[in-house]
Write a protein that holds these residues in place. Structure first.
Motif, mmCIF file in Angstrom:
data_model
loop_
_atom_site.group_PDB
_atom_site.id
_atom_site.type_symbol
_atom_site.label_atom_id
_atom_site.label_comp_id
_atom_site.label_asym_id
_atom_site.label_seq_id
_atom_site.Cartn_x
_atom_site.Cartn_y
_atom_site.Cartn_z
ATOM 1 N N ALA A 1 3.660 9.933 7.554
ATOM 2 C CA ALA A 1 4.039 10.572 6.478
ATOM 3 C C ALA A 1 3.180 10.529 5.384
ATOM 4 C CB ALA A 1 5.251 10.015 6.328
ATOM 5 N N ALA A 2 2.477 9.303 5.262
ATOM 6 C CA ALA A 2 1.456 9.282 4.150
ATOM 7 C C ALA A 2 0.290 10.370 4.058
ATOM 8 C CB ALA A 2 0.696 8.063 4.057
ATOM 9 N N GLU A 3 -0.304 10.605 5.315
ATOM 10 C CA GLU A 3 -1.386 11.498 5.638
ATOM 11 C C GLU A 3 -0.746 12.895 5.593
ATOM 12 O OE1 GLU A 3 -3.884 8.793 8.628
ATOM 13 O OE2 GLU A 3 -2.209 10.057 9.584
ATOM 14 N N GLN A 4 0.366 13.179 6.225
ATOM 15 C CA GLN A 4 1.066 14.498 5.867
ATOM 16 C C GLN A 4 1.123 14.781 4.700
ATOM 17 O OE1 GLN A 4 5.291 15.082 6.755
ATOM 18 N NE2 GLN A 4 4.627 16.711 8.010
ATOM 19 N N LEU A 5 1.574 14.009 3.580
ATOM 20 C CA LEU A 5 1.827 14.343 2.365
ATOM 21 C C LEU A 5 0.217 14.453 1.352
ATOM 22 C CD1 LEU A 5 3.341 14.544 -0.656
ATOM 23 C CD2 LEU A 5 3.382 11.834 -0.618
ATOM 24 N N GLY A 6 -0.572 13.733 1.994
ATOM 25 C CA GLY A 6 -1.937 13.876 1.600
ATOM 26 C C GLY A 6 -2.514 15.085 1.734
ATOM 27 N N ALA A 7 -2.443 15.464 3.000
ATOM 28 C CA ALA A 7 -2.763 17.070 3.447
ATOM 29 C C ALA A 7 -2.132 18.133 2.692
ATOM 30 C CB ALA A 7 -2.602 17.385 4.944
ATOM 31 N N ALA B 1 0.957 -1.144 0.149
ATOM 32 C CA ALA B 1 0.079 0.107 -0.175
ATOM 33 C C ALA B 1 0.815 1.401 -0.036
ATOM 34 C CB ALA B 1 -0.967 0.073 1.354
ATOM 35 N N ALA B 2 1.930 1.206 0.851
ATOM 36 C CA ALA B 2 2.848 2.500 0.764
ATOM 37 C C ALA B 2 3.552 2.694 -0.652
ATOM 38 C CB ALA B 2 3.978 2.293 1.985
ATOM 39 N N HIS B 3 4.223 1.699 -1.248
ATOM 40 C CA HIS B 3 4.600 1.808 -2.315
ATOM 41 C C HIS B 3 3.682 2.154 -3.404
ATOM 42 C CE1 HIS B 3 8.675 0.559 -1.354
ATOM 43 N NE2 HIS B 3 8.247 -0.755 -0.819
ATOM 44 N N GLN C 1 -5.666 6.555 2.909
ATOM 45 C CA GLN C 1 -6.610 5.635 3.615
ATOM 46 C C GLN C 1 -6.136 4.082 3.324
ATOM 47 O OE1 GLN C 1 -8.747 5.951 5.974
ATOM 48 N NE2 GLN C 1 -9.257 3.841 6.184
ATOM 49 N N PRO C 2 -5.767 3.672 2.296
ATOM 50 C CA PRO C 2 -5.235 2.341 2.111
ATOM 51 C C PRO C 2 -3.986 2.018 3.123
ATOM 52 C CG PRO C 2 -5.950 3.154 0.138
ATOM 53 C CD PRO C 2 -6.093 4.360 1.099
ATOM 54 N N VAL C 3 -3.112 3.150 3.134
ATOM 55 C CA VAL C 3 -1.740 2.996 3.838
ATOM 56 C C VAL C 3 -2.084 2.980 5.468
ATOM 57 C CG1 VAL C 3 0.296 4.092 4.343
ATOM 58 C CG2 VAL C 3 -0.644 4.215 2.085
ATOM 59 N N ALA C 4 -3.203 3.871 5.862
ATOM 60 C CA ALA C 4 -3.511 4.112 7.278
ATOM 61 C C ALA C 4 -4.286 2.635 7.648
ATOM 62 C CB ALA C 4 -4.458 5.017 7.607
ATOM 63 N N ALA C 5 -4.843 2.049 6.714
ATOM 64 C CA ALA C 5 -5.734 0.726 7.217
ATOM 65 C C ALA C 5 -4.625 -0.471 7.490
ATOM 66 C CB ALA C 5 -6.640 0.326 6.225
#
Length: 251
Positions: free
Chosen positions: A195-201, A116-118, A168-172
Motif C-alpha cells: 500500500a505504501a509503494e502504491q501510494l508513493g507511485a 515507519a508506516a505511521h 523505502q523506510p516502510v519497505a525495510a
C-alpha cells in the motif's frame, strides 16, 4: 540289652567345610567321642549341638528381604521419575525463555514497522492537498485554461510530494517483520508495504500524462486516486496492528 549306638551331632550353621578349615578349628568343631566304662560312647559337640532353624524366623527373614527389595525398587522408580520430571521442567523453562526472547524481538520489529508506516502516513497526508493542486493545474493546462499556481509554486509542490512519497523506510521495516514471522503477521506487513509503494507511485506520477486517440495529452492519474490509495494505506496499517497485537497476546 543291645549296646547304645554312638550319637554324633554337628551344627548345620557351619558354612566352611571342615577339611578346608585350620587344624585348630577342626579340633574345636569336630565332634568328640568319649568311650565309657560300660562300652558306650558319649558324643560331645562342644556346645554346638545343631538344632533346626525356627520356621517362623525363616518366614520373617523372607518377609524382611521382600520388603527391602520392594523398598529398593520403589526408590529406583521414584528416583527415575524425579529425574524425568526435572528434565521436563528444565526443558519447559528453556523453551519458555526462548519464547519470551522471540516475542520480545517480534514486538520490536512490529513496533518499528508501525512507526515507519505511521510516519509515512502523516507525511503523505500533508502533501495530498498539494498533489491535488498539481493535478488540477495539469488538467487546466492541457485544456488551455489558466492555472492556479505559478511555475515556482508548482516546483515547490513537486519537491514536497516527491520527498513525502518515499516508501523505502516502510519497505525495510516490513522485511524485518517477515524475518521474525509468523506467516500471518508477515502477510499483513507485506500488505502495508504494498500500500505504501502504491501510494508513493501514485504521488510521484501525479503529473504524468498519456496521449489520447486524438493525439491530445491527458493526465494518467484520476483526480480521486491519490486519496483512494491513501485510504488503502490506512486500512493496511490498521489490519497489521490488529494481527500483530493478537499474535503477541496469544498464549
Amino acid at each position: 540289652m543291645p549296646a547304645a549306638t554312638p550319637t554324633v551331632t554337628t551344627s548345620r550353621a557351619l558354612l566352611i567345610p571342615l577339611e578346608r578349615s585350620s587344624p585348630l578349628l577342626r579340633s574345636t568343631l569336630q565332634p568328640q567321642v568319649t568311650p565309657t566304662a560300660d562300652g558306650r560312647n558319649i558324643g560331645n559337640d562342644n556346645g554346638l549341638a545343631g538344632s533346626r532353624q525356627d520356621p517362623v524366623m525363616e518366614n520373617e527373614l523372607m518377609i524382611a528381604l521382600i520388603g527391602a527389595g520392594s523398598a529398593l525398587t520403589g526408590a529406583l522408580i521414584g528416583g527415575a521419575a524425579a529425574v524425568v520430571g526435572a528434565s521436563k521442567a528444565a526443558r519447559s523453562a528453556y523453551l519458555g525463555s526462548l519464547d519470551v526472547t522471540r516475542r520480545t524481538a517480534q514486538r520490536e520489529v512490529y513496533s518499528e514497522l508501525l512507526k515507519a508506516a505511521h510516519a509515512y502516513e502523516a507525511e503523505t497526508r500533508a502533501v495530498l492537498e498539494g498533489a491535488g493542486f498539481l493535478l488540477h493545474d495539469l488538467f487546466n493546462e492541457l485544456e488551455g485554461l489558466p492555472v492556479r499556481h505559478s511555475s515556482s509554486e508548482r516546483a515547490d509542490l513537486r519537491r514536497a510530494v516527491s520527498t513525502a512519497a518515499e516508501p523505502q523506510p516502510v519497505a525495510a521495516a516490513a522485511r524485518q517483520v517477515e524475518l521474525e514471522g509468523p506467516s500471518s503477521v508477515a502477510a499483513a506487513a507485506r500488505a502495508v508495504q504494498a500500500a505504501a509503494e502504491q501510494l508513493g507511485a501514485t504521488l510521484n506520477g501525479i503529473e504524468d500524462g498519456s496521449e489520447g486517440p486524438d493525439g491530445s495529452l491527458h493526465p494518467s492519474t484520476p483526480a480521486d486516486l491519490p486519496r483512494e490509495h491513501f485510504e488503502f494505506l490506512k486500512s493496511a496499517i490498521s489490519a497489521f496492528a490488529d494481527i500483530a497485537r493478537k499474535h503477541l497476546n496469544h498464549r
